[in-house]
Design a protein around this motif. Sequence first.
Motif, PDB file in Angstrom:
ATOM      1  N   TRP A   1     -52.969  -4.776  -4.371  1.00 11.62           N
ATOM      2  CA  TRP A   1     -53.879  -5.437  -3.436  1.00 11.62           C
ATOM      3  C   TRP A   1     -55.306  -5.051  -3.825  1.00 11.62           C
ATOM      4  N   ALA A   2     -56.140  -6.065  -4.073  1.00 10.23           N
ATOM      5  CA  ALA A   2     -57.576  -5.879  -4.330  1.00 10.23           C
ATOM      6  C   ALA A   2     -57.839  -4.838  -5.417  1.00 10.23           C
ATOM      7  N   GLY A   3     -57.002  -4.831  -6.457  1.00 12.63           N
ATOM      8  CA  GLY A   3     -57.195  -3.893  -7.553  1.00 12.63           C
ATOM      9  C   GLY A   3     -56.626  -2.512  -7.317  1.00 12.63           C
ATOM     10  N   HIS A   4     -55.939  -2.293  -6.196  1.00  6.83           N
ATOM     11  CA  HIS A   4     -55.302  -1.016  -5.881  1.00  6.83           C
ATOM     12  C   HIS A   4     -53.792  -1.162  -6.062  1.00  6.83           C
ATOM     13  N   GLY A   5     -53.145  -0.107  -6.547  1.00  3.96           N
ATOM     14  CA  GLY A   5     -51.709  -0.131  -6.781  1.00  3.96           C
ATOM     15  C   GLY A   5     -50.941   0.639  -5.718  1.00  3.96           C
ATOM     16  N   PHE A   6     -49.709   0.187  -5.453  1.00  5.26           N
ATOM     17  CA  PHE A   6     -48.830   0.825  -4.476  1.00  5.26           C
ATOM     18  C   PHE A   6     -47.421   0.875  -5.047  1.00  5.26           C
ATOM     19  N   ALA A   7     -46.741   1.991  -4.840  1.00  2.00           N
ATOM     20  CA  ALA A   7     -45.381   2.143  -5.363  1.00  2.00           C
ATOM     21  C   ALA A   7     -44.509   2.847  -4.340  1.00  2.00           C
ATOM     22  N   SER A   8     -43.188   2.642  -4.481  1.00  2.00           N
ATOM     23  CA  SER A   8     -42.228   3.298  -3.597  1.00  2.00           C
ATOM     24  C   SER A   8     -40.955   3.593  -4.364  1.00  2.00           C
ATOM     25  N   LEU A   9     -40.367   4.749  -4.093  1.00  2.00           N
ATOM     26  CA  LEU A   9     -39.092   5.104  -4.702  1.00  2.00           C
ATOM     27  C   LEU A   9     -37.956   4.250  -4.145  1.00  2.00           C
TER      28      LEU A   9
ATOM     29  N   GLU B   1     -63.936  -6.320  -5.700  1.00  2.00           N
ATOM     30  CA  GLU B   1     -65.185  -6.194  -6.454  1.00  2.00           C
ATOM     31  C   GLU B   1     -65.916  -4.881  -6.174  1.00  2.00           C
ATOM     32  N   TRP B   2     -65.440  -4.087  -5.222  1.00  2.00           N
ATOM     33  CA  TRP B   2     -66.166  -2.881  -4.834  1.00  2.00           C
ATOM     34  C   TRP B   2     -65.834  -1.738  -5.790  1.00  2.00           C
ATOM     35  N   PRO B   3     -66.805  -1.224  -6.523  1.00  2.00           N
ATOM     36  CA  PRO B   3     -66.516  -0.167  -7.498  1.00  2.00           C
ATOM     37  C   PRO B   3     -66.312   1.196  -6.838  1.00  2.00           C
ATOM     38  N   ALA B   4     -65.523   2.018  -7.493  1.00  2.00           N
ATOM     39  CA  ALA B   4     -65.323   3.389  -7.020  1.00  2.00           C
ATOM     40  C   ALA B   4     -66.605   4.186  -7.200  1.00  2.00           C
ATOM     41  N   ASP B   5     -66.855   5.088  -6.276  1.00  2.00           N
ATOM     42  CA  ASP B   5     -67.994   6.003  -6.358  1.00  2.00           C
ATOM     43  C   ASP B   5     -67.445   7.424  -6.369  1.00  2.00           C
ATOM     44  N   ALA B   6     -67.289   7.984  -7.568  1.00  2.00           N
ATOM     45  CA  ALA B   6     -66.677   9.307  -7.707  1.00  2.00           C
ATOM     46  C   ALA B   6     -67.505  10.390  -7.033  1.00  2.00           C
ATOM     47  N   SER B   7     -68.812  10.185  -6.892  1.00  2.00           N
ATOM     48  CA  SER B   7     -69.664  11.197  -6.275  1.00  2.00           C
ATOM     49  C   SER B   7     -69.337  11.384  -4.799  1.00  2.00           C
TER      50      SER B   7
ATOM     51  N   GLY C   1     -68.632  -0.434   2.646  1.00  2.00           N
ATOM     52  CA  GLY C   1     -67.491  -0.522   1.734  1.00  2.00           C
ATOM     53  C   GLY C   1     -66.217   0.042   2.331  1.00  2.00           C
ATOM     54  N   LEU C   2     -65.385   0.627   1.482  1.00  2.00           N
ATOM     55  CA  LEU C   2     -64.042   1.098   1.864  1.00  2.00           C
ATOM     56  C   LEU C   2     -63.907   2.586   1.602  1.00  2.00           C
ATOM     57  N   SER C   3     -63.412   3.311   2.593  1.00  2.00           N
ATOM     58  CA  SER C   3     -63.023   4.709   2.435  1.00  2.00           C
ATOM     59  C   SER C   3     -61.505   4.786   2.555  1.00  2.00           C
ATOM     60  N   VAL C   4     -60.845   5.171   1.474  1.00  2.00           N
ATOM     61  CA  VAL C   4     -59.388   5.348   1.471  1.00  2.00           C
ATOM     62  C   VAL C   4     -59.098   6.824   1.751  1.00  2.00           C
ATOM     63  N   ASN C   5     -58.279   7.077   2.757  1.00  2.00           N
ATOM     64  CA  ASN C   5     -57.852   8.443   3.087  1.00  2.00           C
ATOM     65  C   ASN C   5     -56.350   8.542   2.932  1.00  2.00           C
ATOM     66  N   VAL C   6     -55.903   9.519   2.159  1.00  3.23           N
ATOM     67  CA  VAL C   6     -54.474   9.759   1.958  1.00  3.23           C
ATOM     68  C   VAL C   6     -54.153  11.138   2.514  1.00  3.23           C
ATOM     69  N   VAL C   7     -53.197  11.197   3.443  1.00  3.31           N
ATOM     70  CA  VAL C   7     -52.800  12.456   4.074  1.00  3.31           C
ATOM     71  C   VAL C   7     -51.572  12.980   3.344  1.00  3.31           C
TER      72      VAL C   7
ATOM     73  N   PHE D   1     -65.217   3.305  -2.141  1.00  2.00           N
ATOM     74  CA  PHE D   1     -65.456   2.104  -2.934  1.00  2.00           C
ATOM     75  C   PHE D   1     -66.607   1.361  -2.252  1.00  2.00           C
ATOM     76  N   VAL D   2     -67.747   1.327  -2.941  1.00  5.63           N
ATOM     77  CA  VAL D   2     -69.007   0.961  -2.295  1.00  5.63           C
ATOM     78  C   VAL D   2     -69.363  -0.487  -2.563  1.00  5.63           C
ATOM     79  N   ALA D   3     -69.580  -1.232  -1.483  1.00  6.08           N
ATOM     80  CA  ALA D   3     -69.989  -2.633  -1.575  1.00  6.08           C
ATOM     81  C   ALA D   3     -71.505  -2.770  -1.523  1.00  6.08           C
ATOM     82  N   ASP D   4     -72.157  -1.979  -0.670  1.00  3.93           N
ATOM     83  CA  ASP D   4     -73.600  -2.101  -0.462  1.00  3.93           C
ATOM     84  C   ASP D   4     -74.180  -0.702  -0.287  1.00  3.93           C
ATOM     85  N   ARG D   5     -74.810  -0.189  -1.336  1.00  5.22           N
ATOM     86  CA  ARG D   5     -75.322   1.181  -1.306  1.00  5.22           C
ATOM     87  C   ARG D   5     -76.455   1.344  -0.292  1.00  5.22           C
ATOM     88  N   SER D   6     -77.148   0.253   0.008  1.00  7.49           N
ATOM     89  CA  SER D   6     -78.252   0.358   0.957  1.00  7.49           C
ATOM     90  C   SER D   6     -77.778   0.704   2.367  1.00  7.49           C
ATOM     91  N   LEU D   7     -76.478   0.524   2.634  1.00  4.74           N
ATOM     92  CA  LEU D   7     -75.937   0.805   3.965  1.00  4.74           C
ATOM     93  C   LEU D   7     -75.278   2.181   4.062  1.00  4.74           C
TER      94      LEU D   7
END
Length: 363
Positions: A146-154, A178-184, A278-284, A299-305
């Motif tokens: 979905w949207a360039g992200h991968g998902f898997a299940s056993l 289209e939202w690029p990852a921001d490693a920082s 943009g999007l903040s993905v949190n994995v617990v 994953f940042v869509a608009d850095r000004s925000l």
Amino acid sequence: MADARFAIDPDVAIAATLPSAFYLDPLVCQQVREKIFASAWHWLGRLDDVAAPGSLAPRELLPGLLNEPLLLARDLAGKLRCLSNVCTHRASLLVQQPCRADHIRCPYHSRRFELDGRLRTMPGFDGVRNFPSASDDLPELAFGEWAGHGFASLSPRWPLASWLDEMAQRLAWLPAKEWPADASRSRSFEFDAHWALYVENYLEGLHIPFVHPGLSGALDPAGYRYELGEAAVLQLALARDGEAAFEPPAGSPDHGLRVAAYYWWLFPNLMLNFYPWGLSVNVVEPIGIARTRVLFRSFVADRSLLGQGAGGALDPVEAEDEAVVCSVQRGIRSRLYRRGRYSARHERGVHHFHRLIAAALSA
């Protein structure tokens, strides 16, 4: 046989929460690992490192609990698969770093596989009977994107579409691919609390005015809404006047609203938080019976925000959440506490989470 301790009444107005034994019993922790996480869908991150034909990239499924070595492999025709990253000969790991190749080679004894996981050749196996067989091929996992992200299940309990499509369709107007990852902005937090306590805290907005004064100032409490999906919960937070907000287009069920955030939880441990920036993905990630790691990936869509609105100060909000969840962890061990009750207005998401847990444990 179903464990009657974990039965949750379907009526939130009369139901009681999961008992403290769920969070404390090591045998229950083992059941959760096999019955919930081994059959769950898991986020594998963005797929940018396997965009080209012949790309190979290792992943690990839920480090600290499942620890399953996986391999994303895109064949020369462009099809992407999720395979086991364990050699079917003597269990050596196959690929350690992202790379490009026209086959998969084991570094131990040079067993070679096609990019679709089929065994190609194996030195020194002359005269071996009934070889090769299907068991010599690399197992392939259920996988989707979905949207360039991968998902898997056993061994998925739900088809990926059932698990993901409510969110994907509701937010199809957002160009998330289209939202690029921001490693920082990547973070990893570890703390001493059961993973489910962190999820429960996420699933209700009742605590926000008392625990998150900064966040509370960005949200309109009268417009906070909860929606339950098959294996998901959406918390729709509306913005106060003057705060950063989405303005959903015509055709969206949210058209006409000023949305501060879409907080989307997917069972059991994935949070997709959509903010105007943009999007903040949190994995617990459970790493012990009372030890949890939470990954934040942005994953940042608009850095000004960045720095504005509901998603403007994630680190302080996380610290506040950790403090209260660790307090609950200490309290859950009390001999004088067994189980509580739900707020029928604010804790329907927690109730839904508990019912999904109870259903999985009784499966």
